[in-house]
Scaffold this motif. Structure first.
Motif, PDB file in Angstrom:
ATOM      1  N   LEU A 127      54.772  28.646  46.911  1.00 53.71           N
ATOM      2  CA  LEU A 127      54.463  29.857  46.163  1.00 53.71           C
ATOM      3  C   LEU A 127      53.113  30.413  46.601  1.00 53.71           C
ATOM      4  CD1 LEU A 127      55.441  28.543  42.613  1.00 53.71           C
ATOM      5  CD2 LEU A 127      56.819  30.030  44.064  1.00 53.71           C
ATOM      6  N   ILE A 128      52.953  31.718  46.414  1.00 48.52           N
ATOM      7  CA  ILE A 128      51.676  32.389  46.651  1.00 48.52           C
ATOM      8  C   ILE A 128      51.046  32.681  45.296  1.00 48.52           C
ATOM      9  CG2 ILE A 128      50.590  34.520  47.428  1.00 48.52           C
ATOM     10  CD1 ILE A 128      51.126  32.699  49.665  1.00 48.52           C
ATOM     11  N   PHE A 129      49.815  32.271  45.158  1.00 49.74           N
ATOM     12  CA  PHE A 129      49.093  32.411  43.900  1.00 49.74           C
ATOM     13  C   PHE A 129      47.966  33.413  44.121  1.00 49.74           C
ATOM     14  CE2 PHE A 129      47.282  30.951  39.966  1.00 49.74           C
ATOM     15  CZ  PHE A 129      48.349  30.367  39.312  1.00 49.74           C
ATOM     16  N   LYS A 130      48.003  34.552  43.453  1.00 51.33           N
ATOM     17  CA  LYS A 130      46.945  35.550  43.570  1.00 51.33           C
ATOM     18  C   LYS A 130      46.126  35.569  42.294  1.00 51.33           C
ATOM     19  CE  LYS A 130      45.770  40.216  44.940  1.00 51.33           C
ATOM     20  NZ  LYS A 130      46.220  41.500  45.502  1.00 51.33           N
ATOM     21  N   VAL A 131      44.798  35.467  42.462  1.00 52.32           N
ATOM     22  CA  VAL A 131      43.874  35.428  41.333  1.00 52.32           C
ATOM     23  C   VAL A 131      42.923  36.611  41.459  1.00 52.32           C
ATOM     24  CG1 VAL A 131      42.200  34.046  40.053  1.00 52.32           C
ATOM     25  CG2 VAL A 131      44.024  32.919  41.346  1.00 52.32           C
ATOM     26  N   VAL A 132      42.875  37.438  40.429  1.00 49.32           N
ATOM     27  CA  VAL A 132      41.992  38.602  40.392  1.00 49.32           C
ATOM     28  C   VAL A 132      41.051  38.441  39.206  1.00 49.32           C
ATOM     29  CG1 VAL A 132      41.823  41.116  40.253  1.00 49.32           C
ATOM     30  CG2 VAL A 132      43.787  40.052  41.388  1.00 49.32           C
ATOM     31  N   ARG A 133      39.763  38.555  39.478  1.00 47.85           N
ATOM     32  CA  ARG A 133      38.783  38.427  38.397  1.00 47.85           C
ATOM     33  C   ARG A 133      38.454  39.799  37.829  1.00 47.85           C
ATOM     34  NH1 ARG A 133      33.248  35.486  39.749  1.00 47.85           N
ATOM     35  NH2 ARG A 133      32.949  37.361  41.017  1.00 47.85           N
ATOM     36  N   SER A 134      38.510  39.880  36.530  1.00 45.96           N
ATOM     37  CA  SER A 134      38.108  41.089  35.818  1.00 45.96           C
ATOM     38  C   SER A 134      36.769  40.796  35.139  1.00 45.96           C
ATOM     39  CB  SER A 134      39.161  41.453  34.767  1.00 45.96           C
ATOM     40  OG  SER A 134      38.756  42.548  33.988  1.00 45.96           O
ATOM     41  N   PRO A 135      35.798  41.710  35.201  1.00 46.75           N
ATOM     42  CA  PRO A 135      35.941  43.131  35.513  1.00 46.75           C
ATOM     43  C   PRO A 135      35.543  43.561  36.921  1.00 46.75           C
ATOM     44  CG  PRO A 135      33.907  42.770  34.309  1.00 46.75           C
ATOM     45  CD  PRO A 135      34.547  41.426  34.470  1.00 46.75           C
ATOM     46  N   ASP A 136      35.069  42.681  37.786  1.00 44.09           N
ATOM     47  CA  ASP A 136      34.549  43.144  39.078  1.00 44.09           C
ATOM     48  C   ASP A 136      35.619  43.233  40.155  1.00 44.09           C
ATOM     49  OD1 ASP A 136      34.947  40.456  39.348  1.00 44.09           O
ATOM     50  OD2 ASP A 136      33.111  40.065  40.464  1.00 44.09           O
ATOM     51  N   GLY A 137      36.843  42.715  39.919  1.00 40.87           N
ATOM     52  CA  GLY A 137      37.932  42.877  40.870  1.00 40.87           C
ATOM     53  C   GLY A 137      37.900  41.923  42.045  1.00 40.87           C
ATOM     54  N   GLU A 138      37.080  40.888  42.013  1.00 40.76           N
ATOM     55  CA  GLU A 138      37.076  39.883  43.088  1.00 40.76           C
ATOM     56  C   GLU A 138      38.402  39.132  43.065  1.00 40.76           C
ATOM     57  OE1 GLU A 138      35.229  38.242  46.362  1.00 40.76           O
ATOM     58  OE2 GLU A 138      34.308  39.697  45.000  1.00 40.76           O
ATOM     59  N   SER A 139      38.999  38.902  44.239  1.00 42.54           N
ATOM     60  CA  SER A 139      40.332  38.297  44.278  1.00 42.54           C
ATOM     61  C   SER A 139      40.420  37.266  45.392  1.00 42.54           C
ATOM     62  CB  SER A 139      41.411  39.369  44.473  1.00 42.54           C
ATOM     63  OG  SER A 139      41.274  39.988  45.732  1.00 42.54           O
TER      64      SER A 139
END
Length: 283
Positions: free
Chosen positions: A2-14
């Motif tokens: 599987l591909i796991f995508k992690v996006v941090r809010s609020p700065d949008g770092e992924s």
């Protein structure tokens, strides 16, 4: 897989990772381990950069009702005034992206300028320090210093440049004078270069490089799953969140596609070439 995508809010770092079959709970722990070791430090003060004076200006149109009447002429002037105000607000809204562009450009220019000054100041400060390799070398000197004393002696020469750089990059809450002096003393004791001393101020990753994060014995996060049980295994399209205060990690799972490979043999006689010449070819 599987591909796991992690996006941090609020700065949008992924970040994106390849992961095997795990439950949502175990995957959440796995994500947090990667977060603390691979993500840059979140700086909330960078999200509130100062707005230029042009962005804080009010409308340049002012309307006054002198006689307080409600005649048709006054109403017509009021209508045209309202249209002028709406037009001015629309123009300001349309030009806001230009203001944001120039503000960010000016901020990056100031950061590069402060960084160059800090590097120069650190190199000059380190140039004043000489290690004594034996007791014979220390005889003509007034008195040798230990690493902390040497750090306290040379730090004032770079303190102003460092303070300005930390101020413009909004890093002052993360670095105290005591921690800076301790790091400077360690770098002097280990014969580190000036850029090695400046590394914590220039490189803002990983999250655990932040001293405040390391001082916490435990970190509390909330796992938010909508319509999914945390004990269920990961599946294609699965989404959940990890929250801690104003920081949220938005996690999405995708399936890796199947790959079909076919073999193609290269014929050895196909590796021959002809040179095409014409009147404009220079050989």
């Amino acid at each position: 897989m599987l591909i796991f995508k992690v996006v941090r809010s609020p700065d949008g770092e992924s970040r994106s990772y390849a992961i095997g079959q795990l439950s949502i709970q175990r995957a959440a722990v796995w994500v947090l381990e990667r977060y603390y070791t691979e993500f840059p430090i979140y700086n909330p003060y960078l999200e509130r950069l100062p707005v230029s004076k042009s962005g804080r200006k009010q409308s340049s149109f002012k309307f006054y009702e002198v006689d307080g009447g409600v005649s048709g002429s006054v109403q017509s002037r009021g209508g045209s005034g309202d249209r002028a105000v709406i037009t001015t607000q629309t123009r300001r809204r349309d030009s806001s992206h230009n203001e944001r562009f120039y503000e960010e450009y000016d901020y990056e220019r100031r950061v590069r300028k402060r960084r160059a000054r800090l590097i120069t100041a650190a190199e000059e400060a380190f140039a004043h320090i000489k290690r004594l390799h034996s007791e014979i070398d220390s005889t003509p000197n007034p008195g040798p210093m230990d690493p902390m004393e040497a750090a306290q002696a040379v730090f004032p020469s770079m303190a102003r440049a460092l303070q300005k750089y930390l101020r413009v990059t909004r890093q002052q809450p993360r670095h105290s004078v005591e921690s800076i002096l301790n790091r400077l003393a360690r770098c002097l004791a280990q014969d580190a270069a000036p850029r090695a001393f400046l590394e914590p101020f220039f490189v803002t990753s990983p999250v655990l490089s932040n001293e405040k994060e390391r001082q916490k014995r435990s970190h509390h996060w909330a796992l938010v799953c909508e319509g999914e049980l945390p004990s269920r295994p990961l599946a294609n399209g699965c989404e959940f969140q990890l929250r801690q205060g104003e920081v949220a990690l938005l996690c999405t799972v995708y399936h890796l596609p199947h790959f079909h490979l076919t073999e193609q043999l290269a014929h050895p006689k196909s590796n021959k070439f002809l040179l095409r010449l014409n009147s404009e070819t220079s050989v």
